[in-house]
Design a protein around this motif. Sequence first.
Motif, PDB file in Angstrom:
ATOM      1  N   TRP A  77       1.086  -1.234  -0.543  1.00  0.00           N
ATOM      2  CA  TRP A  77       0.047  -0.071   0.486  1.00  0.00           C
ATOM      3  C   TRP A  77       0.953   1.581  -0.520  1.00  0.00           C
ATOM      4  CZ3 TRP A  77       0.160   3.591   3.936  1.00  0.00           C
ATOM      5  CH2 TRP A  77      -1.637   5.450   3.369  1.00  0.00           C
ATOM      6  N   GLY A  78       1.876   1.618   0.980  1.00  0.00           N
ATOM      7  CA  GLY A  78       3.030   2.136   0.579  1.00  0.00           C
ATOM      8  C   GLY A  78       3.689   2.504   0.190  1.00  0.00           C
ATOM      9  N   TRP A  79       4.145   1.540  -1.091  1.00  0.00           N
ATOM     10  CA  TRP A  79       4.580   1.985  -2.302  1.00  0.00           C
ATOM     11  C   TRP A  79       3.256   2.159  -3.801  1.00  0.00           C
ATOM     12  CZ3 TRP A  79       9.564   2.046  -3.473  1.00  0.00           C
ATOM     13  CH2 TRP A  79       9.519   1.929  -5.346  1.00  0.00           C
ATOM     14  N   ALA A  80       2.481   1.807  -3.115  1.00  0.00           N
ATOM     15  CA  ALA A  80       1.152   2.505  -3.778  1.00  0.00           C
ATOM     16  C   ALA A  80       0.861   3.915  -4.043  1.00  0.00           C
ATOM     17  CB  ALA A  80       0.067   1.402  -4.099  1.00  0.00           C
ATOM     18  N   LYS A  81       1.035   4.380  -2.796  1.00  0.00           N
ATOM     19  CA  LYS A  81       0.976   5.546  -2.996  1.00  0.00           C
ATOM     20  C   LYS A  81       2.149   6.466  -3.238  1.00  0.00           C
ATOM     21  CE  LYS A  81      -2.917   5.671  -1.434  1.00  0.00           C
ATOM     22  NZ  LYS A  81      -4.206   5.662  -2.010  1.00  0.00           N
ATOM     23  N   PHE A  82       3.461   5.929  -2.457  1.00  0.00           N
ATOM     24  CA  PHE A  82       4.683   6.008  -3.173  1.00  0.00           C
ATOM     25  C   PHE A  82       4.353   6.740  -4.650  1.00  0.00           C
ATOM     26  CE2 PHE A  82       9.315   6.587  -4.379  1.00  0.00           C
ATOM     27  CZ  PHE A  82       9.939   7.378  -4.331  1.00  0.00           C
ATOM     28  N   MET A  83       4.390   5.568  -5.270  1.00  0.00           N
ATOM     29  CA  MET A  83       4.234   5.535  -6.583  1.00  0.00           C
ATOM     30  C   MET A  83       3.518   6.700  -7.407  1.00  0.00           C
ATOM     31  SD  MET A  83       6.768   4.139  -7.025  1.00  0.00           S
ATOM     32  CE  MET A  83       6.769   4.105  -9.730  1.00  0.00           C
ATOM     33  N   GLU A  84       2.112   6.561  -6.632  1.00  0.00           N
ATOM     34  CA  GLU A  84       1.255   7.239  -7.311  1.00  0.00           C
ATOM     35  C   GLU A  84       2.013   9.153  -6.931  1.00  0.00           C
ATOM     36  OE1 GLU A  84      -2.478   6.400  -5.235  1.00  0.00           O
ATOM     37  OE2 GLU A  84      -3.148   4.616  -6.802  1.00  0.00           O
ATOM     38  N   TRP A  85       2.447   9.099  -6.181  1.00  0.00           N
ATOM     39  CA  TRP A  85       2.683  10.598  -5.964  1.00  0.00           C
ATOM     40  C   TRP A  85       3.889  11.137  -6.697  1.00  0.00           C
ATOM     41  CZ3 TRP A  85       7.489  11.690  -3.066  1.00  0.00           C
ATOM     42  CH2 TRP A  85       7.919  13.409  -2.980  1.00  0.00           C
ATOM     43  N   LYS A  86       4.911   9.724  -6.390  1.00  0.00           N
ATOM     44  CA  LYS A  86       6.163  10.419  -7.704  1.00  0.00           C
ATOM     45  C   LYS A  86       6.097  10.433  -8.870  1.00  0.00           C
ATOM     46  CE  LYS A  86      10.545  10.879  -7.120  1.00  0.00           C
ATOM     47  NZ  LYS A  86      11.414  11.640  -6.790  1.00  0.00           N
ATOM     48  N   TYR A  87       5.484   9.528  -9.328  1.00  0.00           N
ATOM     49  CA  TYR A  87       5.358   9.357 -10.607  1.00  0.00           C
ATOM     50  C   TYR A  87       3.197   9.494 -10.975  1.00  0.00           C
ATOM     51  CZ  TYR A  87       9.746   7.698 -10.569  1.00  0.00           C
ATOM     52  OH  TYR A  87      11.268   7.771 -10.087  1.00  0.00           O
ATOM     53  N   PRO A  88       3.234   9.891 -12.438  1.00  0.00           N
ATOM     54  CA  PRO A  88       1.574   9.823 -12.841  1.00  0.00           C
ATOM     55  C   PRO A  88       1.356   8.259 -12.978  1.00  0.00           C
ATOM     56  CG  PRO A  88       2.821  10.750 -14.385  1.00  0.00           C
ATOM     57  CD  PRO A  88       4.845  10.533 -13.179  1.00  0.00           C
ATOM     58  N   VAL A  89       1.167   7.589 -11.981  1.00  0.00           N
ATOM     59  CA  VAL A  89       0.615   6.263 -12.283  1.00  0.00           C
ATOM     60  C   VAL A  89      -0.802   5.948 -11.453  1.00  0.00           C
ATOM     61  CG1 VAL A  89       3.333   5.742 -13.536  1.00  0.00           C
ATOM     62  CG2 VAL A  89       2.455   5.263 -10.903  1.00  0.00           C
ATOM     63  N   GLU A  90      -1.029   4.932 -12.080  1.00  0.00           N
ATOM     64  CA  GLU A  90      -2.022   4.771 -11.345  1.00  0.00           C
ATOM     65  C   GLU A  90      -2.601   2.901 -11.162  1.00  0.00           C
ATOM     66  OE1 GLU A  90      -6.631   4.408 -11.257  1.00  0.00           O
ATOM     67  OE2 GLU A  90      -6.326   5.533 -12.768  1.00  0.00           O
ATOM     68  N   ILE A  91      -2.180   3.076  -9.780  1.00  0.00           N
ATOM     69  CA  ILE A  91      -1.847   1.063  -9.409  1.00  0.00           C
ATOM     70  C   ILE A  91      -3.240   0.776  -9.138  1.00  0.00           C
ATOM     71  CG2 ILE A  91      -0.829  -0.169  -7.522  1.00  0.00           C
ATOM     72  CD1 ILE A  91       1.288   1.736  -9.300  1.00  0.00           C
ATOM     73  N   VAL A  92      -3.512  -0.545  -9.566  1.00  0.00           N
ATOM     74  CA  VAL A  92      -4.939  -0.667  -9.740  1.00  0.00           C
ATOM     75  C   VAL A  92      -4.622  -2.078  -9.790  1.00  0.00           C
ATOM     76  CG1 VAL A  92      -6.835  -1.390 -10.531  1.00  0.00           C
ATOM     77  CG2 VAL A  92      -6.384   0.707 -11.067  1.00  0.00           C
TER      78      VAL A  92
END
Length: 111
Positions: A77-92
């Motif tokens: 969950w934390g890695w998904a939130k970090f990736m959404e914040w840092k890069y314009p990607v959506e984790i689904v």
Amino acid sequence: MSMTNSASFIEPPNSSSDADAMDSLPSSPTSSSVDDDEYVSDAEREWRESLQQLELLLTMVLVPYVGKYFGRKCAYWGWAKFMEWKYPVEIVVSNPGLFKGAGAVEAAASL
């Protein structure tokens, strides 16, 4: 054993020296130095042993497994939130049941 020997244990003979000795004893109850463990029944002892076994099961098996499972879940969950914040990607997660099952299998893999 004869009847006289066994009768002496049941009903001691009355004598004046015994009566004097009984009068000199303290009237307040004294505490004995006998351990309380001697008076614990077998059922109580087995109950304590089963509680100890349950405690060992919890501390040695269940707590590490649950901690590892929820630790991985928190890390994903934390890695998904970090990736959404840092890069314009959506984790689904496309299949949540498979995702949870894989997490449970990975958590149990090293146990």
